[in-house]
Design an enzyme around this catalytic site. Structure first.
Site, mmCIF file in Angstrom:
data_model
loop_
_atom_site.group_PDB
_atom_site.id
_atom_site.type_symbol
_atom_site.label_atom_id
_atom_site.label_comp_id
_atom_site.label_asym_id
_atom_site.label_seq_id
_atom_site.Cartn_x
_atom_site.Cartn_y
_atom_site.Cartn_z
ATOM 1 N N TYR A 288 -2.864 -2.719 -7.453
ATOM 2 C CA TYR A 288 -1.877 -2.289 -6.470
ATOM 3 C C TYR A 288 -2.150 -0.817 -6.163
ATOM 4 O O TYR A 288 -1.989 0.045 -7.017
ATOM 5 C CB TYR A 288 -0.477 -2.454 -7.082
ATOM 6 N N ASP B 258 11.635 4.355 -6.215
ATOM 7 C CA ASP B 258 12.074 3.689 -4.997
ATOM 8 C C ASP B 258 12.912 4.574 -4.096
ATOM 9 O O ASP B 258 13.708 5.387 -4.553
ATOM 10 C CB ASP B 258 12.876 2.423 -5.355
ATOM 11 N N GLU C 88 6.374 -10.889 -4.718
ATOM 12 C CA GLU C 88 6.836 -9.989 -5.781
ATOM 13 C C GLU C 88 8.344 -10.107 -5.869
ATOM 14 O O GLU C 88 9.059 -9.839 -4.901
ATOM 15 C CB GLU C 88 6.499 -8.532 -5.451
#
Lengths: 272, 405
Positions: A178, A63, A52
């Site tokens: 995912y 994040d 990725e």
């Protein structure tokens, strides 16, 4: 080999070898853009089954501190989606069959132009995209261009996803799904959450696609544990942490040996 | 404006939270279930008489509503043009319109059974309003605030702490409102089971732009009735400042179908649009996605969000509410921008002529209204939404005027 079929082949190989895949994430431009190709190669040499490439964004709201910092460093060098595609092109020339997936936030793709992005990504050998802030409700415009270009749009599911959402995501997904291990942001954690097995079991009832588990993973035992319920484990912040712990001239070797330890085997099986 | 176009305004957003090409829900999957739950709860609750009664009771006895619509006669005479009326949101409890939304969402959070409240704040007014409501309802409160804003709004930081809130400094990015929102979303993603996020403007993912607009529309509903009572008709023009755009959307929305009423939003031109140091998303931005919604966005060629500048922390934001983007494109509302200097002039003008010290945000609307009123006839009526009071800005204003407090 055509785009996105690399992802299918990658998971087929893992299944045949009865191995848990190790997917690794690297922010393009961290610590410098010049180092990214070699660091990406190191991830592959260490045994990553899929790479990725993180597309830097000014406001990475999913994040944690580690990847935020990596984003900031990349942005200070002016790294954007165009540079990410150049890195992908280089890696594809070096590594014929390793799937390359770009991961980032929607605005950078939107700003580049969705149709242009899909065409350019396919042309340089990118296999798919993971757009963190693009749920299925809003992903129509990207899917419209990704499909014809042969790019997989990898969806995310979370422990908070309802049954109905899981079903919806499963029907339009391609490549793999995912699965976010925790309700939370990225960043290495000590242990896997208890709800992970039942969450993955819920997802499994709705799809035959491979599942990759990410967020919070950093150790070989995490990979082994995830392997009980999913096809692959995603390692992100811990890659950045490993770079940070190493001297500049040792980064490539450090990443290679870190990933190889995660994979539980010393050498890459990928052909050049 | 066609009849069908007018009807459309009242119906937006659509079921997916879109205002034409704007709005939507661009958030990580982890939050999607929470947004669905919030929307369902809001749609159900807003129709319940007991909820509306409680909100009205608190508006009246706690917030001090209705706020006055005041005819600023000296200001109007000095400008020599239209009659200026001020909608006095500065007189609401905590000193700004932000309490309207914080109160509505606080009551909703309690009904959702969420005991922990998080909020972002720029100027501190939304943080203070949220801390106030949490104190009154007995809810735990955490407010995220950029380090830059903490410095320039230290008084509001102290107020929030007195009210029992924890103020968490945000050191990432530009250290202002947009980064505070990022950090609040990170908290929400992590604690979504126990926590409600009281977003302070008409921005963010659906249902926030709709819900915050609805809670702020009390401003426009009151203004409409007060204009009919005091003037005998609707005003010709309504002027309000636009950062995220909650006070302007609140006063605009009940007038959307009164197409004879001009609606003018005033953005922050900072040091001038040509300098790049401004916060005029509608005036100088382009289509983009930030904080969960598609709208006009100040961004560079690669889609990175730009740092903004305004003398007023409350307008210092690179995005804008999606409904404003829609109103701009449709032509129903006009958007202009005034500079820091013009806002300072408007600020001093109102202090001197009316004995009212406006917030620097509201001073942008005052400045534009003053310019416009001078060009209009004396029989015309211009309503300015005076969204907040200026006590919080004393240090900033003194600094600009070269005075050490």
């Amino acid at each position: 080999m055509s785009n996105s079929s690399r992802i299918v082949t990658c998971f087929a190989r893992l299944k045949a070898a009865r191995r848990t895949g190790v997917i690794t994430y690297l922010t393009v431009g961290y610590p410098t853009l010049a180092e990214t190709p070699a660091l990406g190669s190191a991830l592959i040499q260490g045994g990553s089954c899929l790479i990725e490439l993180g597309v830097p964004f000014s406001d990475p709201l999913a994040d944690g501190a580690t990847i935020q910092r990596a984003n900031t460093a990349a942005l200070q060098q002016g790294v954007g989606l165009a540079a990410c595609l150049e890195v992908a092109r280089w890696l594809r020339q070096e590594w014929r069959d390793v799937p390359l997936v770009l991961m980032g936030y929607y605005n950078t793709f939107l700003s580049y132009g969705l149709e242009r992005f899909c065409a350019d990504a396919a042309a340089v050998g990118v296999d798919g995209a993971i757009v963190v802030d693009l749920p299925p409700e809003e992903s129509g415009p990207l899917l419209q261009h990704a499909g014809p270009a042969g790019l997989a749009v990898i969806p995310l599911l979370a422990p908070t996803s309802t049954e109905e959402r899981i079903r919806r995501v499963a029907t339009q997904a391609s490549g793999f799904i995912y699965c976010v291990s925790v309700a939370g942001i990225t960043g290495a954690r000590d242990r896997l959450p208890e709800h992970l097995p039942p969450f993955l079991a819920r997802v499994r009832t709705h799809t035959g696609l491979p599942l990759a588990v990410g967020f919070g993973l950093s150790r070989p035992e995490h990979v082994a544990a995830v392997g009980q319920w999913a096809e692959a484990a995603v390692i992100g912040s811990a890659i950045i942490d490993t770079i940070d712990r190493s001297l500049p001239q040792e980064r490539v070797a450090a990443l290679r040996s870190y990933v190889s330890a995660l994979c539980g085997h010393p050498l890459s099986r990928h052909s050049k | 404006m066609t009849a069908s176009g007018v009807a459309t305004f009242a119906q937006l957003p659509d079921a997916a939270g879109h205002f034409g090409p704007y709005g939507g829900k661009f958030v990580p999957e982890t939050l999607m279930a929470a947004l669905e739950e919030l929307e369902a709860a809001y749609r159900q609750t807003r129709g319940e008489p007991s909820f509306q009664q409680e909100l009205e009771r608190l508006h009246r006895h706690y917030v001090g509503r209705p706020t006055p619509l005041y005819h600023a006669q000296r200001l109007s005479r000095e400008l020599g043009g239209a009659q200026i009326y001020l909608k006095r949101e500065d007189l609401a409890h905590t000193g700004a319109h932000k309490i309207n939304n914080a109160l509505g969402q606080g009551l909703l959070a309690r009904r959702l059974g969420k005991s922990r409240i998080i909020a972002e704040t720029g100027a501190g007014q939304h943080g203070v309003a949220t801390a106030t409501v949490c104190a009154m309802l007995g809810l735990e409160c955490v407010v995220y605030m950029g380090e830059v804003d903490i410095q320039r709004q230290s008084l509001n930081v102290f107020r929030m702490k007195l009210l029992g809130a924890e103020v968490r400094p945000v050191a990432s990015g530009s250290k202002t409102l947009k980064d505070a929102i990022n950090e609040t979303i990170r908290d929400w993603v992590t604690n979504v089971a126990t926590t409600h996020y009281i977003l302070g403007s008409v921005v963010g993912p659906h249902p926030y732009p709709m819900m915050v607009r609805d809670f702020q529309s009390v401003i426009g509903r009151e203004t409409r009735q007060q204009a009919l009572d005091q003037v005998g008709r609707l005003p010709e023009v309504i002027v309000a400042c636009v950062g995220g755009g909650s006070n302007s959307m609140g006063i605009f929305h009940p007038f959307l179908q009164d197409t004879a009423v001009r609606l003018i939003g005033v953005e922050a031109a900072g040091k001038g649009l040509e300098t790049g140091e401004h916060a005029a998303s509608l005036g100088a931005g382009r289509f983009g996605v930030l904080h969960g919604a598609a709208s006009y966005l100040l961004q560079d060629a690669q889609g990175q969000v730009l740092e903004t500048h305004s003398i007023s922390a409350g307008l210092d934001y690179p995005g804008v509410g999606p409904e404003h983007a829609y109103l701009k494109d449709s032509g129903r509302a006009e958007y202009v921008a005034v500079t820091d200097q013009e806002a300072m002039d408007g600020f001093q003008l109102l202090c001197r002529t009316e004995g009212i010290i406006p917030a620097l945000e509201s001073a942008h609307a005052v400045a534009y209204a003053a310019r416009l009123a001078a060009q209009l006839g004396r029989d015309q009526v211009v309503v300015v939404n005076l969204s907040g009071r200026g006590d919080k800005d004393m240090h900033t204003v003194a600094g600009v005027l070269g005075i050490i407090l």
